[in-house]
Design an enzyme around this catalytic site. Structure first.
Site, mmCIF file in Angstrom:
data_model
loop_
_atom_site.group_PDB
_atom_site.id
_atom_site.type_symbol
_atom_site.label_atom_id
_atom_site.label_comp_id
_atom_site.label_asym_id
_atom_site.label_seq_id
_atom_site.Cartn_x
_atom_site.Cartn_y
_atom_site.Cartn_z
ATOM 1 N N GLY A 121 0.751 -1.123 0.107
ATOM 2 C CA GLY A 121 -0.038 -0.044 -0.043
ATOM 3 C C GLY A 121 0.859 1.268 0.020
ATOM 4 O O GLY A 121 1.681 1.585 0.849
ATOM 5 N N GLY A 126 -0.159 4.381 -0.245
ATOM 6 C CA GLY A 126 -0.868 5.755 -0.052
ATOM 7 C C GLY A 126 -0.108 6.535 0.905
ATOM 8 O O GLY A 126 1.153 6.255 1.143
ATOM 9 N N VAL A 173 -0.426 6.316 4.253
ATOM 10 C CA VAL A 173 0.366 5.593 5.468
ATOM 11 C C VAL A 173 1.493 4.719 4.873
ATOM 12 O O VAL A 173 2.601 4.804 5.482
ATOM 13 C CB VAL A 173 -0.673 4.736 6.082
ATOM 14 C CG1 VAL A 173 -0.055 3.758 7.065
ATOM 15 C CG2 VAL A 173 -1.964 5.322 6.768
ATOM 16 N N ARG A 227 -15.852 1.941 11.342
ATOM 17 C CA ARG A 227 -14.884 0.731 10.781
ATOM 18 C C ARG A 227 -15.564 -0.453 10.325
ATOM 19 O O ARG A 227 -14.893 -1.019 9.465
ATOM 20 C CB ARG A 227 -13.947 0.575 12.181
ATOM 21 C CG ARG A 227 -13.176 1.567 12.512
ATOM 22 C CD ARG A 227 -12.459 1.411 13.690
ATOM 23 N NE ARG A 227 -11.617 2.604 14.256
ATOM 24 C CZ ARG A 227 -10.484 3.003 13.876
ATOM 25 N NH1 ARG A 227 -9.997 2.483 12.668
ATOM 26 N NH2 ARG A 227 -9.928 4.070 14.253
ATOM 27 N N ASN A 266 -7.634 -1.209 8.419
ATOM 28 C CA ASN A 266 -8.657 -1.306 9.336
ATOM 29 C C ASN A 266 -10.072 -1.930 8.615
ATOM 30 O O ASN A 266 -9.915 -1.800 7.282
ATOM 31 C CB ASN A 266 -9.320 0.363 9.446
ATOM 32 C CG ASN A 266 -8.375 1.010 10.594
ATOM 33 O OD1 ASN A 266 -8.186 0.192 11.693
ATOM 34 N ND2 ASN A 266 -8.097 2.242 10.393
ATOM 35 N N ARG A 287 -1.950 8.711 21.179
ATOM 36 C CA ARG A 287 -2.796 10.037 21.144
ATOM 37 C C ARG A 287 -3.229 10.195 22.566
ATOM 38 O O ARG A 287 -3.403 11.758 22.933
ATOM 39 C CB ARG A 287 -4.104 9.510 20.377
ATOM 40 C CG ARG A 287 -3.995 9.479 18.790
ATOM 41 C CD ARG A 287 -4.950 8.777 18.115
ATOM 42 N NE ARG A 287 -4.885 8.936 16.605
ATOM 43 C CZ ARG A 287 -5.616 8.410 15.823
ATOM 44 N NH1 ARG A 287 -6.545 7.374 16.154
ATOM 45 N NH2 ARG A 287 -5.590 8.497 14.184
ATOM 46 N N HIS A 294 -9.469 -1.554 18.402
ATOM 47 C CA HIS A 294 -8.948 -0.343 18.004
ATOM 48 C C HIS A 294 -10.182 0.549 17.529
ATOM 49 O O HIS A 294 -10.822 0.118 16.604
ATOM 50 C CB HIS A 294 -8.155 -0.379 16.713
ATOM 51 C CG HIS A 294 -7.540 0.823 16.196
ATOM 52 N ND1 HIS A 294 -7.093 1.961 17.026
ATOM 53 C CD2 HIS A 294 -7.588 1.516 14.961
ATOM 54 C CE1 HIS A 294 -6.713 2.918 16.260
ATOM 55 N NE2 HIS A 294 -6.980 2.468 14.920
#
EC number: 1.1.1.37
Length: 310
Positions: free
Chosen positions: A9, A11, A13, A88, A120, A151, A175
């Protein structure tokens, strides 16, 4: 010979994971994506940046998996991104099929690799990867709790005006909305967080942490978080490849720990053996009940995945 890390991937991320790994200057990176030209372009850009940044990592972009053979770790970020208002759970069907195909390709070429899942719904994708790869649980891990803990730590640091380096926190559970921050084990400079903040402010910070991903999605409008998720994934890769023995919250298959036999976020010692052990914290009755609720929510997602893949 440098360890080879595959990132599936390319993208936001995946591209940022590849950048962070390249800048460590101790890995060769293969960036895979189905979009023709995109992983090749990003790989070339990253290598040119190395001339400025001071690394000489080999970054290879590919639209197939031939270059991934012999990877030490595969970080899987591929899938559709969550859009504003999308839960999600709505990601489940499409991403389960994408992850199934990716894992089949990786396992065929790197049968000894460790899998770090980022796609996800995270915990359900760990379930897919375990089932498809048939790897033992210590080699299939999900990046979730590190991000959620980061976070939480950052929100606390902003509230108190102190460095996040002074804050230690663990977030358990799935998550998503059912994550379980362990307030009794959250400290600032060694002192319990309850000595620093009143109950109402703590509850507000917990709520903001639970909604952390959605908050960013709503602000970006056309995408989701990638700086913190990529940093969290790289922390897992480094802990495994460099045998750091870090104790980090990761999504993993429990086999009786915490009284569970589910995939859920728990503290894991990460080293050259992958998930070398699950560390069990002493939980209060309320914390245990919340963790069981979170595990039950993940179990429902995994059951839904099994129905889709039957």
């Amino acid at each position: 010979m440098r360890p080879k890390i595959t990132v599936v991937g390319a993208g936001n991320v995946g591209g940022t994971v590849a950048q962070r790994l390249a800048e460590r200057n101790c890995y060769d990176v293969v960036l895979v994506d189905v979009v023709e030209g995109m992983p090749q372009g990003k790989a070339l850009d990253l290598m040119q940046a190395g001339a400025v940044y001071g690394h000489d990592a080999l970054v290879t972009g590919a639209n197939n998996y031939e270059e991934t053979g012999g990877s030490a770790v595969a970080v899987i970020t591929s899938g559709i991104a969550r859009k504003p208002g999308m839960s999600r759970d709505e990601l489940l069907s499409t991403n389960a099929r994408i992850v199934k195909g990716v894992v089949e390709h990786i396992v065929a070429r790197s049968p000894q690799a460790y899998l770090v899942m980022v796609t996800n719904p995270l915990d359900a994708m760990v379930h897919v990867a375990l089932k498809v790869s048939r790897f033992p649980r210590h080699r299939v891990l999900g990046m979730a709790g590190i991000l959620d803990s980061a976070r939480f730590r950052r929100f606390i640091s902003l509230e108190l005006g102190v460095s996040p380096a002074e804050i230690h926190a663990i977030v358990l559970g799935g998550h998503g909305d059912t994550m379980v921050p362990l307030l009794r084990h959250t400290t600032v400079a060694g002192r319990s967080i309850t000595e620093w903040l009143p109950k109402d402010r703590l509850e507000a910070l917990v709520k903001r942490t639970q909604d952390g991903g959605a908050e960013i999605v709503n602000l970006l409008k056309t995408g989701s978080a990638y700086y913190a998720p990529s940093a969290s994934a790289v922390e897992m890769v480094e802990a495994i490849v460099k045998d750091h023995k870090r104790i980090l919250p990761c999504s993993v298959k429990c086999e009786g720990e915490y009284g569970l036999r589910d995939i859920v976020g728990v503290p894991v010692q990460l080293g050259k053996g992958g998930a070398e052990r699950i560390v069990e914290f002493d939980l209060s009755a309320d914390e245990r009940a919340a963790l069981n609720t979170s595990a039950r929510a993940v179990r429902e997602l995994c059951d839904a995945v099994d129905r889709l893949m039957a």
